[in-house]
Design a protein around this motif. Structure first.
Motif, PDB file in Angstrom:
ATOM      1  N   VAL A 187       0.841  -1.204   0.000  1.00 10.48           N
ATOM      2  CA  VAL A 187       0.000   0.000   0.000  1.00 10.48           C
ATOM      3  C   VAL A 187       0.878   1.257   0.000  1.00 10.48           C
ATOM      4  N   VAL A 188       1.963   1.230   0.801  1.00 11.83           N
ATOM      5  CA  VAL A 188       2.877   2.374   0.843  1.00 11.83           C
ATOM      6  C   VAL A 188       3.548   2.569  -0.518  1.00 11.83           C
ATOM      7  N   VAL A 189       3.981   1.465  -1.130  1.00 16.24           N
ATOM      8  CA  VAL A 189       4.607   1.559  -2.454  1.00 16.24           C
ATOM      9  C   VAL A 189       3.595   2.069  -3.482  1.00 16.24           C
ATOM     10  N   ALA A 190       2.359   1.554  -3.397  1.00 15.83           N
ATOM     11  CA  ALA A 190       1.317   1.987  -4.331  1.00 15.83           C
ATOM     12  C   ALA A 190       1.018   3.475  -4.185  1.00 15.83           C
ATOM     13  N   ALA A 191       1.113   3.996  -2.965  1.00 10.39           N
ATOM     14  CA  ALA A 191       0.901   5.428  -2.746  1.00 10.39           C
ATOM     15  C   ALA A 191       1.949   6.238  -3.510  1.00 10.39           C
ATOM     16  N   GLY A 192       3.183   5.745  -3.528  1.00  7.49           N
ATOM     17  CA  GLY A 192       4.228   6.413  -4.295  1.00  7.49           C
ATOM     18  C   GLY A 192       3.953   6.375  -5.784  1.00  7.49           C
ATOM     19  N   VAL A 193       3.442   5.234  -6.281  1.00  7.50           N
ATOM     20  CA  VAL A 193       3.092   5.123  -7.691  1.00  7.50           C
ATOM     21  C   VAL A 193       1.936   6.072  -8.021  1.00  7.50           C
ATOM     22  N   VAL A 227      20.080   8.849  -2.291  1.00  6.86           N
ATOM     23  CA  VAL A 227      19.101   9.060  -1.226  1.00  6.86           C
ATOM     24  C   VAL A 227      17.702   9.286  -1.802  1.00  6.86           C
ATOM     25  N   ALA A 228      17.616  10.106  -2.839  1.00  2.85           N
ATOM     26  CA  ALA A 228      16.323  10.372  -3.474  1.00  2.85           C
ATOM     27  C   ALA A 228      15.742   9.097  -4.077  1.00  2.85           C
ATOM     28  N   GLY A 229      16.621   8.268  -4.664  1.00  5.81           N
ATOM     29  CA  GLY A 229      16.166   7.004  -5.235  1.00  5.81           C
ATOM     30  C   GLY A 229      15.644   6.052  -4.181  1.00  5.81           C
ATOM     31  N   LEU A 230      16.366   5.968  -3.048  1.00  2.39           N
ATOM     32  CA  LEU A 230      15.931   5.083  -1.966  1.00  2.39           C
ATOM     33  C   LEU A 230      14.601   5.534  -1.373  1.00  2.39           C
ATOM     34  N   LEU A 231      14.484   6.835  -1.110  1.00  2.00           N
ATOM     35  CA  LEU A 231      13.237   7.355  -0.550  1.00  2.00           C
ATOM     36  C   LEU A 231      12.082   7.232  -1.549  1.00  2.00           C
ATOM     37  N   GLY A 232      12.411   7.434  -2.820  1.00  2.00           N
ATOM     38  CA  GLY A 232      11.383   7.276  -3.845  1.00  2.00           C
ATOM     39  C   GLY A 232      10.879   5.849  -3.915  1.00  2.00           C
ATOM     40  N   GLY A 233      11.808   4.895  -3.786  1.00  2.00           N
ATOM     41  CA  GLY A 233      11.423   3.493  -3.833  1.00  2.00           C
ATOM     42  C   GLY A 233      10.664   3.038  -2.602  1.00  2.00           C
ATOM     43  N   MET A 234      10.987   3.615  -1.435  1.00  2.00           N
ATOM     44  CA  MET A 234      10.357   3.163  -0.190  1.00  2.00           C
ATOM     45  C   MET A 234       8.997   3.806   0.047  1.00  2.00           C
ATOM     46  N   ILE A 235       8.908   5.126  -0.124  1.00  2.13           N
ATOM     47  CA  ILE A 235       7.667   5.819   0.231  1.00  2.13           C
ATOM     48  C   ILE A 235       7.148   6.709  -0.886  1.00  2.13           C
TER      49      ILE A 235
END
Length: 273
Positions: A187-193, A227-235
């Protein structure tokens, strides 16, 4: 990397469990001769899922920048819809999944090998096509293809290993807790998408406020940074996040987790007179 790992692990384990249930049922009932048809259906489903992922990537690459914005935004919204539906479906159907698959296999066996292959195909293709769509949109969100690919490979490898271990009873896994926790992560990943889809629609002009940023941290955190890539992938973090993106992210997570984590309603049965 983390987001693609979660997606691949969750969806891969679901597919592994489905195949394991079908194989175990055929072996247990002494119908090993039908395994070839089952594996044929599984193989075709995997090929179809890979072909669908390749089609999405090829189509996106061939479009103009404006067309790519519309295509990426549309597929993002579709992916979020599919994933949300599947998360709730698995929560509701997990307990009866084994009996449902066994009943379908029994009916298919009576209709012939082709029917069994089709039953296996549709059972696995449902997971595979959804995974391809969600991974495509997540790759677009993350941006770092190499790390995202590594997460995909590791997630699928672990899912297959766990599936084999569960089938052979060498690994004990609380599937209820696993699907609950992994569902929250999805759900968290989907929120980012979803946030990414909103951004693409804003850039295209369908949604307003593309330059009304809540924050813009690109001066000290470039979009291409680790860092931006990691945060983008996580949340689903974006270095330039609009108010509409943030509102969509918060609303989706808040409403979806509220209903997803709500305890199941107890059905009151009338007492015998």
């Amino acid at each position: 990397m983390l987001s693609t790992f979660i997606i691949a692990l969750r969806e891969g384990l679901e597919a592994s469990l489905i195949v394991g249930i079908l194989v175990a049922y055929l072996v247990k009932t002494g119908r090993q001769r039908h395994l070839r048809a089952l594996w044929s259906g599984v193989a075709v489903a995997i090929v179809a899922s890979l072909a669908f992922g390749a089609f999405l990537s090829y189509t996106s690459a061939e479009l103009s920048s404006r067309g790519e914005e519309l295509f990426a935004g549309t597929t993002s919204f579709i992916a979020v819809g599919f994933v949300t539906w599947m998360v709730f479906w698995m929560k509701r159907a997990a307990r009866g999944l084994r009996n449902e698959l066994q009943n379908k296999a029994e009916s298919a066996i009576g209709a012939g090998s082709i029917a069994l292959a089709l039953a296996a195909f549709f059972a696995v293709a449902r997971e595979g096509l959804e995974t391809s769509l969600f991974l495509y949109t997540n790759f677009k969100t993350v941006g770092a293809v190499s790390s995202a690919t590594l997460g995909l490979i590791l997630g699928l490898a672990l899912a297959i290993g766990l599936g084999i271990g569960i089938y052979k009873s060498s690994i004990k896994l609380n599937l209820g807790k696993f699907f609950t926790y992994s569902g929250v992560a999805l759900v968290v990943v989907a929120a980012g998408v979803l946030s990414y889809g909103i951004h693409e629609f804003q850039e295209f002009g369908i949604l307003p406020g593309p330059d009304a940023f809540v924050w813009d941290v690109t001066s000290w955190m470039p979009k291409e940074s680790l860092v931006a890539g990691l945060l983008g992938g996580m949340i689903g973090f974006d270095t330039t996040t609009s108010w509409l993106q943030l509102a969509g992210w918060l609303t989706y997570i808040g409403l979806t987790l509220r209903f997803y984590l709500a305890p199941a309603k107890k059905v009151n049965t009338p007492a015998n007179a």
